[in-house]
Structure formats: C-alpha cells, structure tokens
Design a protein around this motif. Structure first.
Motif, PDB file in Angstrom:
ATOM      1  N   GLU A   5       0.597  -1.328   0.105  1.00 26.94           N
ATOM      2  CA  GLU A   5       0.151   0.428  -0.173  1.00 26.94           C
ATOM      3  C   GLU A   5       0.360   1.170   0.169  1.00 26.94           C
ATOM      4  O   GLU A   5       1.491   1.373   0.482  1.00 26.94           O
ATOM      5  N   ASP A   7       0.927   5.982   0.338  1.00 22.59           N
ATOM      6  CA  ASP A   7      -0.091   6.647  -0.027  1.00 22.59           C
ATOM      7  C   ASP A   7      -0.081   6.958  -1.288  1.00 22.59           C
ATOM      8  O   ASP A   7       1.033   7.237  -2.120  1.00 22.59           O
ATOM      9  N   ARG A   8      -1.184   8.348  -1.944  1.00 26.00           N
ATOM     10  CA  ARG A   8      -1.433   8.879  -2.335  1.00 26.00           C
ATOM     11  C   ARG A   8       0.252   9.631  -3.504  1.00 26.00           C
ATOM     12  O   ARG A   8       1.097   9.693  -4.325  1.00 26.00           O
ATOM     13  N   GLU A   9       0.528  10.729  -2.024  1.00 24.87           N
ATOM     14  CA  GLU A   9       2.292  10.848  -2.325  1.00 24.87           C
ATOM     15  C   GLU A   9       3.240  10.102  -3.299  1.00 24.87           C
ATOM     16  O   GLU A   9       4.315  10.511  -3.379  1.00 24.87           O
ATOM     17  N   THR A  10       3.570   9.469  -2.513  1.00 22.21           N
ATOM     18  CA  THR A  10       4.259   8.284  -2.752  1.00 22.21           C
ATOM     19  C   THR A  10       4.029   8.187  -4.440  1.00 22.21           C
ATOM     20  O   THR A  10       4.934   7.532  -5.181  1.00 22.21           O
TER      21      THR A  10
END
Length: 196
Positions: A5, A7-10
C-alpha cells in the motif's frame, strides 16, 4: 503476490519517476480509478512530464522534437507555442474541442502591469499578484500575473488557437500558474539584442 500500500504522494512520486513501461503498468493496475487517484495536475508539473504523459509518438511531441534544436536560441514564442501544445494536450487527457453548440472551452488570461501600476497598488492588491519579472521581455520593469480563465464559447472573436484551450476552468487556471514562464515566452516579443 504480496500487496503493497502506498499513500497518494508516494504513488505520484513512483509514477513520475517511472519509465513508459512502469507508467503503463501503474495505469493498468489502477484501471478506471487511475485519474481519480493520480489526477493529471499531480502527474504534469513540467514540460518533461507532459511529454512523458503523451509519449514520443504523439503528434505534438514529434513536431516539437523535430524543431527543438533549430529553435533553441531563436523564436522563443514559436518554441513556447509548441511546448504549450504539448502541455495542453497532456492536461486535457485526450479531450479535444469539437466546436459544437453548448461546448465550453477555457483558455488562460493574464494582465500585464507596469512598475508604476504596481507601485500604486495597496498591499492587499500586491499580494494577489503572481508576478513574473518582465524586464527580459519589455526592457522595463513590469509584472505579468494570471488573472482568470475565460470561457471561449461566450465570445465571437478568436484570440487563442484551439490547440491551447482546456476542457475545464480548473485546468486553465492550473496551467496559467504552473507554466507562467512558458506563457510569457509565447505572449511577448523578446528584448532586442543590443548592438555591439
């Protein structure tokens, strides 16, 4: 297979640092949710991003590549126009104007302010300015700021070519601010070279 999983930034960072195959794989894995999870304004921050988004076989990229070397030191307005065509096509994600009843098209809108006009502004007005130093363009101190985006279908004159219109006001505003230096090169004549 193990699930990871992000996050959006990554995920945006991974996508932006991937090659064409990696980008394609991410698009396929995300499917219909791709543009929701990775909006185009997160994926296209530079001309390079826009070119990678379209791919080297896109007509706008091929035309730019064929002329890039010849335009390196001359005609910054033509070079900027070709760059803006790429940026606009990438941000529109395949949408092109159809020129049909009820279709809205958006384009960028700037105001040019002289140094004297800026000096007369109060502090609140000055804070609204997103200035781009204009000395290189007009040989006097001035500023360029994004003013608003305009809906192209409500006017009968043609001030912007169809290759540079957007499908939404939000995209026009984003491009106006993110790529202001390229728009400045497109809109202004270069300062005359000093004679020796």
């Amino acid at each position: 297979m193990k699930t990871i999983e992000l996050d959006r930034e990554t995920l945006v960072a991974v996508y932006n640092n991937s090659n064409a195959i990696g980008r394609k794989t991410i698009k396929e894995q995300l499917g219909e949710k791709f543009s929701e999870i990775l909006p185009i304004t997160n994926r296209v921050k530079t001309l390079k991003d826009a070119m990678e988004e379209l791919g080297e076989e896109h007509e706008a990229v091929k035309v730019y590549r064929s002329m890039e070397w010849n335009l390196r030191d001359t005609m910054p307005d033509i070079k900027a126009y070709l760059q803006l065509r790429i940026i606009t096509a990438a941000l529109n994600e395949g949408w092109e104007p159809q020129f049909i009843d009820g279709e809205y098209r958006w384009y960028t809108w700037y105001e040019l302010h002289t140094k004297e006009e800026i000096d007369r502004m109060d502090e609140k007005e000055k804070k609204r300015l997103v200035l781009l130093d204009g000395r290189a363009y007009a040989s006097s101190c001035c500023g360029l700021r994004f003013s608003t985006s305009r809906n192209a279908s409500s006017y009968s004159f043609s001030s912007f070519g169809s290759h540079l219109v957007f499908k939404s006001q939000e995209l026009a505003e984003y491009a106006s601010k993110q790529f202001i230096k390229i728009y400045a090169d497109f809109c202004f004549l270069p300062k005359e070279k000093e004679s020796k």
